[in-house]
Enzyme design. Structure first.
Site, PDB file in Angstrom:
ATOM      1  N   HIS A  43      44.818  -2.095  94.299  1.00  0.00           N
ATOM      2  CA  HIS A  43      43.629  -2.476  93.526  1.00  0.00           C
ATOM      3  C   HIS A  43      43.605  -1.926  92.114  1.00  0.00           C
ATOM      4  O   HIS A  43      42.641  -2.181  91.383  1.00  0.00           O
ATOM      5  CB  HIS A  43      42.366  -2.042  94.265  1.00  0.00           C
ATOM      6  CG  HIS A  43      42.092  -2.839  95.507  1.00  0.00           C
ATOM      7  ND1 HIS A  43      41.341  -3.993  95.500  1.00  0.00           N
ATOM      8  CD2 HIS A  43      42.492  -2.665  96.785  1.00  0.00           C
ATOM      9  CE1 HIS A  43      41.275  -4.483  96.724  1.00  0.00           C
ATOM     10  NE2 HIS A  43      41.965  -3.701  97.529  1.00  0.00           N
ATOM     11  N   LYS A  45      37.257   0.093  80.594  1.00  0.00           N
ATOM     12  CA  LYS A  45      36.434  -1.110  80.513  1.00  0.00           C
ATOM     13  C   LYS A  45      35.840  -1.302  79.113  1.00  0.00           C
ATOM     14  O   LYS A  45      35.297  -2.349  78.797  1.00  0.00           O
ATOM     15  CB  LYS A  45      35.330  -1.055  81.569  1.00  0.00           C
ATOM     16  CG  LYS A  45      35.871  -1.169  83.006  1.00  0.00           C
ATOM     17  CD  LYS A  45      34.765  -0.986  84.038  1.00  0.00           C
ATOM     18  CE  LYS A  45      35.259  -1.023  85.477  1.00  0.00           C
ATOM     19  NZ  LYS A  45      35.492  -2.405  85.981  1.00  0.00           N
ATOM     20  N   THR A 104      35.711  -8.785  89.296  1.00  0.00           N
ATOM     21  CA  THR A 104      35.023  -9.828  90.046  1.00  0.00           C
ATOM     22  C   THR A 104      33.669 -10.109  89.405  1.00  0.00           C
ATOM     23  O   THR A 104      33.114 -11.201  89.588  1.00  0.00           O
ATOM     24  CB  THR A 104      34.802  -9.415  91.510  1.00  0.00           C
ATOM     25  OG1 THR A 104      34.223  -8.105  91.542  1.00  0.00           O
ATOM     26  CG2 THR A 104      36.102  -9.426  92.293  1.00  0.00           C
TER      27      THR A 104
HETATM   28  C1  PLP Z   1      30.705  -7.333  91.203  1.00  0.00           C
HETATM   29  C2  PLP Z   1      30.219  -5.961  91.050  1.00  0.00           C
HETATM   30  C3  PLP Z   1      31.020  -4.994  90.444  1.00  0.00           C
HETATM   31  C4  PLP Z   1      32.383  -5.303  89.873  1.00  0.00           C
HETATM   32  O1  PLP Z   1      32.218  -5.630  88.506  1.00  0.00           O
HETATM   33  P1  PLP Z   1      33.478  -5.620  87.519  1.00  0.00           P
HETATM   34  O2  PLP Z   1      32.898  -6.159  86.246  1.00  0.00           O
HETATM   35  O3  PLP Z   1      34.479  -6.535  88.107  1.00  0.00           O
HETATM   36  O4  PLP Z   1      33.926  -4.225  87.408  1.00  0.00           O
HETATM   37  C5  PLP Z   1      30.526  -3.721  90.309  1.00  0.00           C
HETATM   38  N1  PLP Z   1      29.298  -3.391  90.757  1.00  0.00           N
HETATM   39  C6  PLP Z   1      28.498  -4.295  91.336  1.00  0.00           C
HETATM   40  C7  PLP Z   1      27.145  -3.877  91.798  1.00  0.00           C
HETATM   41  C8  PLP Z   1      28.922  -5.601  91.510  1.00  0.00           C
HETATM   42  O5  PLP Z   1      28.121  -6.484  92.109  1.00  0.00           O
END
Ligand code: PLP
Length: 805
Positions: A360, A538, A640
């Site tokens: 991951h 990020k 995601t």
């Molecule tokens: C989808 C989701 C993430 C993942 O977000 P990324 O932008 O891919 O890091 C993190 N926290 C929550 C609560 C989510 O629903």
């Protein structure tokens, strides 16, 4: 003209929420009142809003019971190959609305509550999130459970029932403050304890080598007590199980042998054993190396493997099971098979055939490398077996001081995969290059996905309905059908409908923001959102530099027609991650200056979204115009969050990283705001050396922004507050923020220009939604099933059971 519908009336019309038949509603009301009386032991005079929520939760839960029992019966009868998804995290969020969506009960429940004088949405707000995850990895596990049930796989999620999930984040004077997440305080109506399936898990002790085998002796035992949560598929009457283990001290804990503390102390010390399932480690993409964490990992694996083997032995035909490990959890499986019944060769063969490893992250600080002495103390027998694996299977021997869990996973699995095309390529080319060259056939890609049930139907029913009006409801099961929306890209009525739903979602979220942050929101401004864990890779700091640049431009030319923006950033910082906490402080500091500047007015607001979690994602994402996915190329395995925004009608500004690459491909690059270095550019820069001060010296607006941060413009009472951040950006920025600054700002100008043309903007939104079908976790799971697990998704429906009348 038709008169505007109330929220309640509008909901009744929505077909994706299921039909509210009269008998259905009458039965729900009857059962609701029964639960309020017999389960909550309350009457309407003394009931709290929470009681009303619990009564509804129990009423809905009753509809799962028959389906759950019958699904598990059918698995026993047919004995299909099982899939076991082991994860330290399942970031489930709330369960009530998801259950109603998947069982088509939402309209009927809403009507029943309405007739009882209750507002269902208000009751839903009483449910605690099951926050048993940190971010994307934990949420992925939760989306996968939904897809596995919806595709009819005989699947089980196995994890830990943490007493405290991810901390609640409060913002106090601009700083993050953590609060314990006591999510079980009022009870959890969705779980069922199964003490009859309790398992012992051993720790510590020593090994004895006898001529007839090895014994692991003088261990400490902790009991693993399972709690089951139902996982309903989408309208197929299938209900799978998520089984979470809770640690329990045995009755004789510390009372035997050489114990010196006496009875009272022994009972008090039971906490030590039970601490294993006390709390989720709050790190995202970071390895801390704590003994308690290794205990948690072994605990879930040892308990789960015993459970799997018990089920295997009790099965009708003798099944062919598969274990999928997410983390580095497999030595335990080897140990079990090895010492109890089988030869090393046979045990190792079973291990490889049953296990698959999904990587991951490529960040080196996230990969687990356990110190040998720690391993030796906690799991002495397992370390011996690891040495044996090392001797037989690893050409280039392990570092003598550390157990590299990723390497162990690769040699112990028949398949290794990354979670987006670019990520899987990077694994083969760099991180696991040697292993790839040894065993190229093992390596695969499975691009991540999200469940369209929670991330569209449930959180954005207005959009789901507008889509269903054009292409029917089948896209909810088969998200590729969203492609049909391409036919409507020039349909004026459809463009209007899409824009209208977005505006409604923005208005609703604006109300939430104004209540929460006491900031007046301009609902016509672009909602520009970056929500995800706070992490240097990020690059929330790149977003900050854009905000400051935009602010300075407004100040310089206050009369120009700037495209107004409400910029929202949200996410939790790991409590021990100093830089991440300073990034939060910087965002709140920028907000304090920008939001109170009368020259700026409502053309720019900066809001830090407090306590970002699944439930807040469900409110924020449907309201977003612009999704920020701006990690340094090569660092975000997939992402995601990016997919959730795309499905909900936001446009993306992003780097060619993770799944962004494939999203741009599906939407068409013309409909995607791509900027910045590609992986090749980053690699080239690493080879020649990244020099931040060159960018600083040659870009006046960047220099101005950095000088403002460094000079206390955003922290006048404490001018040197951000000196560490500035120093990092200038002298040791691993993620090269300045290198992408100029291209990012230029790209943001294009975004602003397009936002001035609402119709063109919305057409691109439509093409993004139409291209988002690939990012359903149903597609991801189908590929895992066929290409790794060796099972076929059935799409079969079970017969509906008799629901409570
Ligand atoms: C989808 C989701 C993430 C993942 O977000 P990324 O932008 O891919 O890091 C993190 N926290 C929550 C609560 C989510 O629903």
């Amino acid at each position: 003209m038709s008169k505007p519908l109330s929220d309640h009336d509008r909901k009744k019309q929505i077909s994706v929420k299921g039909l509210a038949g009269v008998e259905n509603v009458a039965d729900l009301k009857k059962n609701y009142n029964r639960h309020l009386h017999f389960t909550l032991v309350k009457d309407r005079n003394v009931s709290t809003k929470r009681d009303y929520y619990f009564a509804l939760a129990h009423t809905v839960r009753d509809h799962l019971v028959g389906r759950w029992i019958r699904t598990q019966q059918s698995y026993y009868e047919k004995d299909p190959k099982r899939v076991y998804y082991l994860s330290l995290e399942f970031y489930m969020g709330r369960t009530l609305q998801n259950t109603m969506v998947n069982l088509a009960l939402e309209n009927a429940c809403d009507e029943a509550m309405y007739q009882l004088g209750l507002d269902m949405e208000e009751l839903q707000e009483m449910e605690e999130d099951a926050g048993l995850g940190n971010g994307g990895l934990g949420r992925l596990a939760a989306c996968f459970l939904d897809s596995m049930a919806s595709l009819g796989l005989a699947a089980y999620g196995y994890g830990i029932r943490y007493e405290f999930g991810i901390f609640n984040q409060k913002i106090s004077s601009g700083w993050q403050v953590e609060e314990a997440d006591d999510w079980l305080r009022y009870g959890n109506p969705w779980e069922k304890a199964r003490p009859e399936y309790m398992r012992p898990v051993h720790f510590y002790g020593r090994t004895e080598h006898h001529p007839d085998g090895v014994k692991w002796v003088d261990t400490q035992v902790v009991l693993a007590l399972p709690y089951d949560t139902p996982v309903p598929g989408y309208r197929n009457n299938i209900v799978n199980t998520m089984r979470l283990w809770s640690a329990k001290a045995p009755c004789e804990f510390n009372l035997k042998d050489f114990n010196v503390g006496g009875y009272i102390q022994a009972v008090l010390d039971r906490n030590l054993a039970e601490n294993i399932s006390r709390v989720l480690y709050p790190n995202d993409n970071f390895f801390e190396g704590k003994e308690l964490r290794l205990k948690q990992e072994y605990f879930v694996v040892a308990a789960t493997l015993q459970d799997i083997i018990r089920r295997f032995k009790a099965s009708k035909f003798g099944s062919r099971d598969i274990v999928r490990t997410d983390f580095s959890t497999l030595p335990d499986k080897v140990a079990l098979l090895f010492d109890i019944t089988l030869s090393f060769c046979l045990a190792w063969d079973i291990c490889i055939k049953t296990c698959a490893y999904t990587n991951h992250t490529v960040l080196p600080e996230a990969l687990e490398r356990w110190p040998i002495d720690l391993f030796q103390t906690l799991l002495p027998r397992h370390l011996e077996i690891i040495y044996e694996i090392n001797r037989r299977h690893l050409e280039n021997p392990f570092c003598l001081l550390l157990v590299n869990m990723a390497h162990l996973c690769i040699v112990g699995s028949h398949a290794v995969n990354g979670v987006a095309r670019i990520h899987s390529d990077i694994l083969k080319a760099t991180v696991f290059k040697d292993f790839y060259e040894m065993d190229p056939h093992k390596f695969q890609n499975k691009t991540n996905g999200i469940t369209p049930r929670r991330w569209l139907v449930m959180c954005n029913p207005g959009l789901a309905e507008v889509i269903a009006e054009r292409i029917g409801e089948d896209f909810i099961r088969d998200l590729d059908q969203l492609k049909k929306l391409c036919d409507f890209v020039n349909d004026e009525a459809f463009i209007r409908d899409i824009a209208k739903v977005k505006q409604e979602n923005k208005m609703k979220f604006a109300v939430h923001l104004e209540e929460h942050y006491k900031v007046k929101i301009n609902p016509n401004s672009m909602f520009d959102i970056q929500v995800k864990r706070i992490h240097e890779y990020k690059r929330q700091l790149l977003n900050c530099l854009h905000i400051i640049t935009f602010y300075n431009r407004i100040k310089k030319e206050p009369n120009k027609q700037w495209t107004p923006r409400t910029i929202m950033i949200g996410g939790k910082a790991a409590p021990g991650y100093h830089t991440a906490k300073m990034i939060i402080r910087l965002i709140t500091a920028i907000g304090e200056v920008v939001n109170n500047d009368p020259v700026v007015g409502d053309r720019l607001k900066v809001i830090f979204l407090e306590n970002y979690r699944v439930t807040l994602a469900e409110k924020a994402i449907p309201a977003a115009d612009l999704s920020e996915q701006i990690s340094t190329a090569g660092t975000e395995a997939s992402g995601t969050g990016n997919m959730k925004f795309m499905l909900n009608g936001a446009l993306t500004i992003g780097t060619m990283d993770g799944a962004n690459v494939e999203m741009a491909e599906e939407a068409g690059e013309d409909n995607f705001f791509i900027f910045g270095m590609r992986v090749e550019d980053v690699d080239a820069m690493d080879a020649k050396g990244y020099n931040a001060s060159e960018y600083y010296n040659h870009m006046p607006e960047l220099k101005q922004a950095i000088d403002q941060i460094a000079g206390g413009f955003f922290s006048p009472k404490q001018p040197d507050l951000f000196k560490d951040i500035v120093n990092m950006l200038m002298h040791h920025d691993r993620f090269k923020v300045f290198a992408d600054y100029q291209d990012y700002i230029k790209c943001q100008e294009k975004v602003s220009a397009l936002y001035k043309k609402p119709k063109e903007w919305t057409k691109k939104v439509i093409l993004n939604i139409a291209g988002s079908g690939k990012f359903s976790s149903d597609r991801t799971i189908s590929q895992y099933a066929r290409e790794i697990w060796g099972v076929e998704p059935t799409l079969e429906k079970l017969a509906a059971p008799d629901d409570p009348k």
